[in-house]
Design a protein around this motif. Structure first.
Motif, PDB file in Angstrom:
ATOM      1  N   GLU A   1       1.666  24.309 -25.016  1.00  0.00           N
ATOM      2  CA  GLU A   1       0.528  24.727 -24.200  1.00  0.00           C
ATOM      3  C   GLU A   1       0.046  26.075 -24.732  1.00  0.00           C
ATOM      4  N   ILE A   2      -1.249  26.274 -24.720  1.00  0.00           N
ATOM      5  CA  ILE A   2      -1.800  27.545 -25.186  1.00  0.00           C
ATOM      6  C   ILE A   2      -2.551  28.206 -24.046  1.00  0.00           C
ATOM      7  N   GLU A   3      -2.194  29.478 -23.773  1.00  0.00           N
ATOM      8  CA  GLU A   3      -2.869  30.242 -22.720  1.00  0.00           C
ATOM      9  C   GLU A   3      -3.897  31.166 -23.358  1.00  0.00           C
ATOM     10  N   ILE A   4      -5.107  31.040 -22.869  1.00  0.00           N
ATOM     11  CA  ILE A   4      -6.224  31.815 -23.398  1.00  0.00           C
ATOM     12  C   ILE A   4      -6.822  32.575 -22.229  1.00  0.00           C
ATOM     13  N   THR A   5      -7.081  33.875 -22.388  1.00  0.00           N
ATOM     14  CA  THR A   5      -7.630  34.596 -21.240  1.00  0.00           C
ATOM     15  C   THR A   5      -9.083  34.190 -21.008  1.00  0.00           C
ATOM     16  N   GLU A   6      -9.452  34.327 -19.753  1.00  0.00           N
ATOM     17  CA  GLU A   6     -10.799  33.984 -19.338  1.00  0.00           C
ATOM     18  C   GLU A   6     -11.842  34.681 -20.221  1.00  0.00           C
ATOM     19  N   ASN A   7     -11.632  35.963 -20.503  1.00  0.00           N
ATOM     20  CA  ASN A   7     -12.641  36.697 -21.276  1.00  0.00           C
ATOM     21  C   ASN A   7     -12.743  36.250 -22.726  1.00  0.00           C
TER      22      ASN A   7
ATOM     23  N   LEU B   1      -4.137  23.227 -22.587  1.00  0.00           N
ATOM     24  CA  LEU B   1      -4.768  24.551 -22.575  1.00  0.00           C
ATOM     25  C   LEU B   1      -4.852  25.107 -21.155  1.00  0.00           C
ATOM     26  N   SER B   2      -4.566  26.400 -21.040  1.00  0.00           N
ATOM     27  CA  SER B   2      -4.685  27.093 -19.754  1.00  0.00           C
ATOM     28  C   SER B   2      -5.652  28.255 -19.886  1.00  0.00           C
ATOM     29  N   ILE B   3      -6.393  28.481 -18.828  1.00  0.00           N
ATOM     30  CA  ILE B   3      -7.160  29.725 -18.749  1.00  0.00           C
ATOM     31  C   ILE B   3      -6.301  30.732 -17.977  1.00  0.00           C
ATOM     32  N   ASP B   4      -6.016  31.852 -18.653  1.00  0.00           N
ATOM     33  CA  ASP B   4      -5.115  32.881 -18.125  1.00  0.00           C
ATOM     34  C   ASP B   4      -5.921  33.965 -17.401  1.00  0.00           C
ATOM     35  N   ASP B   5      -5.264  34.662 -16.484  1.00  0.00           N
ATOM     36  CA  ASP B   5      -5.850  35.816 -15.786  1.00  0.00           C
ATOM     37  C   ASP B   5      -7.175  35.462 -15.116  1.00  0.00           C
ATOM     38  N   PHE B   6      -7.275  34.247 -14.588  1.00  0.00           N
ATOM     39  CA  PHE B   6      -8.560  33.840 -14.026  1.00  0.00           C
ATOM     40  C   PHE B   6      -8.920  34.675 -12.801  1.00  0.00           C
ATOM     41  N   GLY B   7     -10.193  35.052 -12.750  1.00  0.00           N
ATOM     42  CA  GLY B   7     -10.694  35.847 -11.627  1.00  0.00           C
ATOM     43  C   GLY B   7     -10.949  37.292 -12.008  1.00  0.00           C
ATOM     44  N   THR B   8     -10.405  37.710 -13.171  1.00  0.00           N
ATOM     45  CA  THR B   8     -10.564  39.103 -13.572  1.00  0.00           C
ATOM     46  C   THR B   8     -11.739  39.293 -14.521  1.00  0.00           C
ATOM     47  N   GLY B   9     -12.282  38.203 -15.047  1.00  0.00           N
ATOM     48  CA  GLY B   9     -13.269  38.307 -16.122  1.00  0.00           C
ATOM     49  C   GLY B   9     -14.685  38.045 -15.680  1.00  0.00           C
ATOM     50  N   TYR B  10     -15.484  37.641 -16.649  1.00  0.00           N
ATOM     51  CA  TYR B  10     -16.917  37.491 -16.384  1.00  0.00           C
ATOM     52  C   TYR B  10     -17.348  36.058 -16.128  1.00  0.00           C
ATOM     53  N   SER B  11     -16.449  35.117 -16.205  1.00  0.00           N
ATOM     54  CA  SER B  11     -16.909  33.732 -16.089  1.00  0.00           C
ATOM     55  C   SER B  11     -17.002  33.351 -14.612  1.00  0.00           C
ATOM     56  N   SER B  12     -17.527  32.173 -14.373  1.00  0.00           N
ATOM     57  CA  SER B  12     -17.608  31.702 -12.997  1.00  0.00           C
ATOM     58  C   SER B  12     -16.894  30.363 -12.942  1.00  0.00           C
ATOM     59  N   LEU B  13     -16.614  29.926 -11.732  1.00  0.00           N
ATOM     60  CA  LEU B  13     -15.936  28.647 -11.604  1.00  0.00           C
ATOM     61  C   LEU B  13     -16.768  27.517 -12.196  1.00  0.00           C
ATOM     62  N   GLY B  14     -18.092  27.599 -12.027  1.00  0.00           N
ATOM     63  CA  GLY B  14     -18.972  26.555 -12.559  1.00  0.00           C
ATOM     64  C   GLY B  14     -18.872  26.451 -14.074  1.00  0.00           C
ATOM     65  N   TYR B  15     -18.656  27.593 -14.703  1.00  0.00           N
ATOM     66  CA  TYR B  15     -18.560  27.678 -16.149  1.00  0.00           C
ATOM     67  C   TYR B  15     -17.371  26.912 -16.702  1.00  0.00           C
ATOM     68  N   LEU B  16     -16.347  26.830 -15.866  1.00  0.00           N
ATOM     69  CA  LEU B  16     -15.104  26.185 -16.302  1.00  0.00           C
ATOM     70  C   LEU B  16     -15.308  24.765 -16.792  1.00  0.00           C
ATOM     71  N   ARG B  17     -16.296  24.095 -16.217  1.00  0.00           N
ATOM     72  CA  ARG B  17     -16.537  22.696 -16.573  1.00  0.00           C
ATOM     73  C   ARG B  17     -16.809  22.514 -18.057  1.00  0.00           C
ATOM     74  N   LYS B  18     -17.325  23.566 -18.678  1.00  0.00           N
ATOM     75  CA  LYS B  18     -17.644  23.510 -20.111  1.00  0.00           C
ATOM     76  C   LYS B  18     -16.396  23.404 -20.977  1.00  0.00           C
ATOM     77  N   PHE B  19     -15.269  23.896 -20.463  1.00  0.00           N
ATOM     78  CA  PHE B  19     -14.090  24.040 -21.309  1.00  0.00           C
ATOM     79  C   PHE B  19     -13.115  22.874 -21.149  1.00  0.00           C
ATOM     80  N   PRO B  20     -12.570  22.387 -22.290  1.00  0.00           N
ATOM     81  CA  PRO B  20     -11.611  21.275 -22.219  1.00  0.00           C
ATOM     82  C   PRO B  20     -10.221  21.770 -21.846  1.00  0.00           C
ATOM     83  N   ILE B  21     -10.055  22.256 -20.614  1.00  0.00           N
ATOM     84  CA  ILE B  21      -8.784  22.872 -20.215  1.00  0.00           C
ATOM     85  C   ILE B  21      -8.034  22.011 -19.211  1.00  0.00           C
TER      86      ILE B  21
END
Ligand code: C2E
Ligand code: CA
Ligand code: CA
Ligand code: CA
Length: 279
Positions: free
Chosen positions: A147-153, A176-196
């Motif tokens: 598994e690979i953890e990638i920060t939100e930013n 794939l994981s999105i790490d530190d979610f909630g601290t960055g600039y993305s939004s929940l809606g944006y997540l749909r774009k990523f194959p996580i």
């Protein structure tokens, strides 16, 4: 580097000079440490909230400097990123985590997921997926457990390139994981774009979830929306039983934190796995 060119006079204040020197010093130190095997990986269990079972481990780098003692990753990772040494360091991390997984499987331990942290600088190299593929092949690691953890930013920079790399990794069977979610600039809606596969809620929300009611509401919303996107949610930094109870009520899937275990060396993980499967 920054010391050359038009701004060199501006840059070269005594304070900056000192910083630059310590950067150079550290660059040499990290290089030496890599050659002298001063880095090790510790592992922190990820737990299924409902069953309490271990579902996997996150590898976290540790540097035991022979004179300075323990140097936390928050001190040397940013500098390794600045100097570009993060590329070598990151390759060492993925290789070591894969080797450790293979050693555990060879010992007859039930295979678990192993997650590694990857910095934005590594992810944004066009050959990143290819490098991972080579490491997986050379170590004999089954990529289904990696598994690979990638920060939100980091996925918010060069998003299209990141998505291409992420798709290549997913095709290899890596999750794939999105790490530190909630601290960055993305939004929940944006997540749909990523194959996580997983979303890790940053520990700053978890720790204060029962002190600040707004945090509790944010956590609730994050979990609900993540679930509608088919993502599993990991709560980071769970230290107290009442926090675990709270995230369980919110249908959070997994957690990590000192409440279950700190990151520990590989031999202690073996003891944990054995005692877990004896119950
Ligand atoms: P992270 O990926 O968000 O890792 C979680 C951090 O929280 C770890 O700190 C972990 O030891 C700590 N932690 C876990 N549970 C608890 C808890 O219940 N309470 C508290 N207070 N802390 C908890 P650590 O190991 O010092 O790592 C800090 C950061 O350094 C990591 O944050 C990650 O961003 C980076 N890092 C660590 N290892 C690597 C690596 O191999 N590669 C890269 N690129 N970054 C790494
Ligand atoms: Ca992480
Ligand atoms: Ca994190
Ligand atoms: Ca973090």
């Amino acid at each position: 580097g920054k010391v050359n060119g038009r701004n060199s006079k501006l840059f070269y204040t005594p304070k900056m000079n000192k910083m630059y020197n310590s950067l150079l010093l550290l660059e040499g130190e990290v290089n030496r440490a890599l050659n002298k095997n001063e880095f090790v990986l510790h592992y922190q269990p990820k737990i299924n909230v409902i069953t309490g079972d271990i579902i996997g481990f996150e590898a976290l780098i540790r540097w035991f400097h022979k004179e300075k003692g323990y140097i936390p990753p928050s001190e040397f990772i940013p500098l390794a990123e600045e100097t570009g040494l993060i590329i070598q360091l990151g390759e060492w991390v993925i290789t070591e985590a894969c080797r450790q997984h293979v050693r555990w499987v060879e010992k007859g331990l039930k295979p678990f997921n192993i997650a590694v942290n990857v910095s934005a600088i590594e992810l944004q190299r066009s050959d990143f997926a290819e490098k991972v593929k080579t490491i997986v092949y050379e170590t004999g690691m089954n990529p289904e457990y990696l598994e690979i953890e990638i920060t939100e930013n980091s996925v918010m920079q060069n998003t299209e390139d990141c998505i291409r790399t992420m798709n290549q990794l997913r095709l290899m069977g890596i999750s794939l994981s999105i790490d530190d979610f909630g601290t960055g600039y993305s939004s929940l809606g944006y997540l749909r774009k990523f194959p996580i596969n997983h979303l890790k809620i940053d520990q700053s929300f978890i720790k204060n979830s029962l002190i600040e009611s707004s945090n509790a509401e944010i956590i609730k919303a994050m979990i609900q929306i993540a679930h509608t996107f088919g993502l599993k949610v990991v709560a980071e930094g769970v230290e107290e039983p009442h926090i675990l109870k709270f995230i369980e009520e919110q249908s959070c899937d997994y957690y990590q934190g000192y409440y279950f275990s700190k990151p520990v060396p590989p031999d202690e993980i073996e003891a944990l796995i054995v005692s877990d499967s004896e119950i």
